[in-house]
Design a protein around this motif. Structure first.
Motif, PDB file in Angstrom:
ATOM      1  N   ASN A 132       0.874  -1.163   0.000  1.00 59.82           N
ATOM      2  CA  ASN A 132       0.000   0.000   0.000  1.00 59.82           C
ATOM      3  C   ASN A 132       0.917   1.220   0.000  1.00 59.82           C
ATOM      4  O   ASN A 132       1.782   1.348   0.862  1.00 59.82           O
ATOM      5  CB  ASN A 132      -0.896   0.002   1.241  1.00 59.82           C
ATOM      6  N   THR A 133       0.741   2.090  -0.973  1.00 62.28           N
ATOM      7  CA  THR A 133       1.576   3.283  -1.079  1.00 62.28           C
ATOM      8  C   THR A 133       0.712   4.520  -0.925  1.00 62.28           C
ATOM      9  O   THR A 133      -0.323   4.643  -1.570  1.00 62.28           O
ATOM     10  CB  THR A 133       2.312   3.321  -2.439  1.00 62.28           C
ATOM     11  N   SER A 134       1.139   5.417  -0.071  1.00 61.39           N
ATOM     12  CA  SER A 134       0.479   6.706   0.112  1.00 61.39           C
ATOM     13  C   SER A 134       1.453   7.805  -0.263  1.00 61.39           C
ATOM     14  O   SER A 134       2.638   7.738   0.085  1.00 61.39           O
ATOM     15  CB  SER A 134       0.057   6.903   1.572  1.00 61.39           C
ATOM     16  N   VAL A 135       0.952   8.822  -0.947  1.00 63.32           N
ATOM     17  CA  VAL A 135       1.760   9.984  -1.290  1.00 63.32           C
ATOM     18  C   VAL A 135       1.474  11.073  -0.261  1.00 63.32           C
ATOM     19  O   VAL A 135       0.313  11.367   0.041  1.00 63.32           O
ATOM     20  CB  VAL A 135       1.455  10.477  -2.719  1.00 63.32           C
ATOM     21  N   VAL A 136       2.511  11.657   0.266  1.00 59.13           N
ATOM     22  CA  VAL A 136       2.377  12.716   1.259  1.00 59.13           C
ATOM     23  C   VAL A 136       1.943  13.996   0.549  1.00 59.13           C
ATOM     24  O   VAL A 136       2.565  14.412  -0.430  1.00 59.13           O
ATOM     25  CB  VAL A 136       3.713  12.938   2.003  1.00 59.13           C
ATOM     26  N   LEU A 137       0.868  14.599   1.034  1.00 60.55           N
ATOM     27  CA  LEU A 137       0.379  15.853   0.463  1.00 60.55           C
ATOM     28  C   LEU A 137       1.122  17.060   1.023  1.00 60.55           C
ATOM     29  O   LEU A 137       1.416  18.015   0.305  1.00 60.55           O
ATOM     30  CB  LEU A 137      -1.125  16.007   0.717  1.00 60.55           C
ATOM     31  N   ASN A 138       1.402  17.019   2.325  1.00 68.02           N
ATOM     32  CA  ASN A 138       2.049  18.141   2.978  1.00 68.02           C
ATOM     33  C   ASN A 138       2.871  17.615   4.141  1.00 68.02           C
ATOM     34  O   ASN A 138       2.355  16.903   4.991  1.00 68.02           O
ATOM     35  CB  ASN A 138       0.994  19.142   3.479  1.00 68.02           C
ATOM     36  N   SER A 139       4.120  17.965   4.179  1.00 70.32           N
ATOM     37  CA  SER A 139       4.990  17.552   5.274  1.00 70.32           C
ATOM     38  C   SER A 139       4.917  18.607   6.373  1.00 70.32           C
ATOM     39  O   SER A 139       5.441  19.708   6.221  1.00 70.32           O
ATOM     40  CB  SER A 139       6.424  17.397   4.773  1.00 70.32           C
ATOM     41  N   VAL A 140       4.257  18.274   7.457  1.00 69.34           N
ATOM     42  CA  VAL A 140       4.078  19.216   8.563  1.00 69.34           C
ATOM     43  C   VAL A 140       5.370  19.329   9.367  1.00 69.34           C
ATOM     44  O   VAL A 140       5.815  20.427   9.702  1.00 69.34           O
ATOM     45  CB  VAL A 140       2.899  18.781   9.462  1.00 69.34           C
ATOM     46  N   VAL A 141       5.976  18.213   9.692  1.00 73.32           N
ATOM     47  CA  VAL A 141       7.257  18.194  10.386  1.00 73.32           C
ATOM     48  C   VAL A 141       8.025  16.967   9.894  1.00 73.32           C
ATOM     49  O   VAL A 141       7.434  15.912   9.665  1.00 73.32           O
ATOM     50  CB  VAL A 141       7.089  18.195  11.927  1.00 73.32           C
ATOM     51  N   GLU A 142       9.332  17.131   9.707  1.00 71.46           N
ATOM     52  CA  GLU A 142      10.147  16.037   9.189  1.00 71.46           C
ATOM     53  C   GLU A 142      11.531  16.134   9.809  1.00 71.46           C
ATOM     54  O   GLU A 142      12.047  17.231  10.019  1.00 71.46           O
ATOM     55  CB  GLU A 142      10.235  16.162   7.662  1.00 71.46           C
ATOM     56  N   ASN A 143      12.124  14.985  10.098  1.00 69.28           N
ATOM     57  CA  ASN A 143      13.458  14.932  10.704  1.00 69.28           C
ATOM     58  C   ASN A 143      13.516  15.678  12.034  1.00 69.28           C
ATOM     59  O   ASN A 143      14.547  16.223  12.402  1.00 69.28           O
ATOM     60  CB  ASN A 143      14.526  15.496   9.758  1.00 69.28           C
ATOM     61  N   GLN A 144      12.418  15.698  12.740  1.00 74.50           N
ATOM     62  CA  GLN A 144      12.347  16.410  14.011  1.00 74.50           C
ATOM     63  C   GLN A 144      13.095  15.642  15.084  1.00 74.50           C
ATOM     64  O   GLN A 144      12.927  14.445  15.221  1.00 74.50           O
ATOM     65  CB  GLN A 144      10.888  16.597  14.427  1.00 74.50           C
ATOM     66  N   GLN A 145      13.926  16.340  15.819  1.00 72.31           N
ATOM     67  CA  GLN A 145      14.595  15.749  16.972  1.00 72.31           C
ATOM     68  C   GLN A 145      14.090  16.496  18.201  1.00 72.31           C
ATOM     69  O   GLN A 145      13.524  17.572  18.073  1.00 72.31           O
ATOM     70  CB  GLN A 145      16.103  15.884  16.826  1.00 72.31           C
ATOM     71  N   PHE A 146      14.286  15.938  19.364  1.00 72.15           N
ATOM     72  CA  PHE A 146      13.819  16.599  20.569  1.00 72.15           C
ATOM     73  C   PHE A 146      14.910  16.643  21.619  1.00 72.15           C
ATOM     74  O   PHE A 146      15.776  15.786  21.668  1.00 72.15           O
ATOM     75  CB  PHE A 146      12.550  15.919  21.126  1.00 72.15           C
ATOM     76  N   ASP A 147      14.854  17.692  22.434  1.00 68.16           N
ATOM     77  CA  ASP A 147      15.817  17.840  23.513  1.00 68.16           C
ATOM     78  C   ASP A 147      15.604  16.755  24.551  1.00 68.16           C
ATOM     79  O   ASP A 147      14.467  16.379  24.855  1.00 68.16           O
ATOM     80  CB  ASP A 147      15.647  19.198  24.204  1.00 68.16           C
ATOM     81  N   LEU A 148      16.694  16.283  25.097  1.00 61.77           N
ATOM     82  CA  LEU A 148      16.634  15.300  26.173  1.00 61.77           C
ATOM     83  C   LEU A 148      16.366  16.026  27.476  1.00 61.77           C
ATOM     84  O   LEU A 148      16.879  17.124  27.719  1.00 61.77           O
ATOM     85  CB  LEU A 148      17.960  14.542  26.270  1.00 61.77           C
ATOM     86  N   GLN A 149      15.567  15.418  28.317  1.00 59.16           N
ATOM     87  CA  GLN A 149      15.241  16.011  29.610  1.00 59.16           C
ATOM     88  C   GLN A 149      16.329  15.646  30.610  1.00 59.16           C
ATOM     89  O   GLN A 149      16.900  14.573  30.561  1.00 59.16           O
ATOM     90  CB  GLN A 149      13.880  15.487  30.107  1.00 59.16           C
ATOM     91  N   TYR A 150      16.598  16.554  31.518  1.00 63.03           N
ATOM     92  CA  TYR A 150      17.573  16.273  32.578  1.00 63.03           C
ATOM     93  C   TYR A 150      17.132  16.882  33.864  1.00 63.03           C
ATOM     94  O   TYR A 150      16.178  17.577  33.987  1.00 63.03           O
ATOM     95  CB  TYR A 150      18.982  16.724  32.236  1.00 63.03           C
TER      96      TYR A 150
END
Length: 150
Positions: A132-150
């Protein structure tokens, strides 16, 4: 000086600027360049930091189509299929998953004809039971990384 949470602070600083110098990291975190260097070396050896790479906007390079490809695979063939997808130059992400599909892959293509051609090459494998293949219409966020909590 306590080094509690220094590794997490270093990772967060590198997530913000992967090209930051050891000197600037040391100044920002109020530790010596040697301390920064030693901690980064340890993070690399432990596999926490696995490399440094640019974040590429494929759309700016003409890869305007993003496709999400879901595959059901014959059980014993799963490693072979994921290896092929991993080695495919247009696949940017490959996951083995639970649920309805065994594999989910994300690919970047120049246009839908290019996508169609590349996906058909993959699907000739008789061990792929369903796709099953879906084409992305709009990339809202991509390659998002997040800060580590400390």
């Amino acid at each position: 000086m306590t080094y509690e949470n220094l590794d997490r602070k270093l990772v967060n600083a590198l997530l913000e600027d992967g090209r930051a110098s050891l000197r600037s990291l040391g100044e920002d975190l109020d530790v010596s360049v040697t301390t920064v260097s030693n901690h980064i070396s340890n993070l690399e050896e432990e596999g926490i930091i696995q490399g440094y790479a640019p974040i590429v906007d494929y759309g700016e390079l003409g890869y305007d189509v993003t496709a999400i490809i879901q595959l059901k695979v014959e059980g014993s063939a799963l490693p072979d299929i994921t290896d092929r997808l991993q080695d495919h130059k247009h696949m940017v992400t490959v996951y083995e998953t639970t649920g309805d599909h065994d594999v989910i892959a994300v690919g970047k293509f120049t246009d839908t004809d290019h996508m169609n051609e590349q996906i058909k090459e993959l699907l000739i494998d008789p061990d792929i039971k369903e796709s099953n293949t879906s084409v992305v219409l709009n990339s809202v966020v991509e390659n998002q990384q997040f800060d580590l909590q400390y």
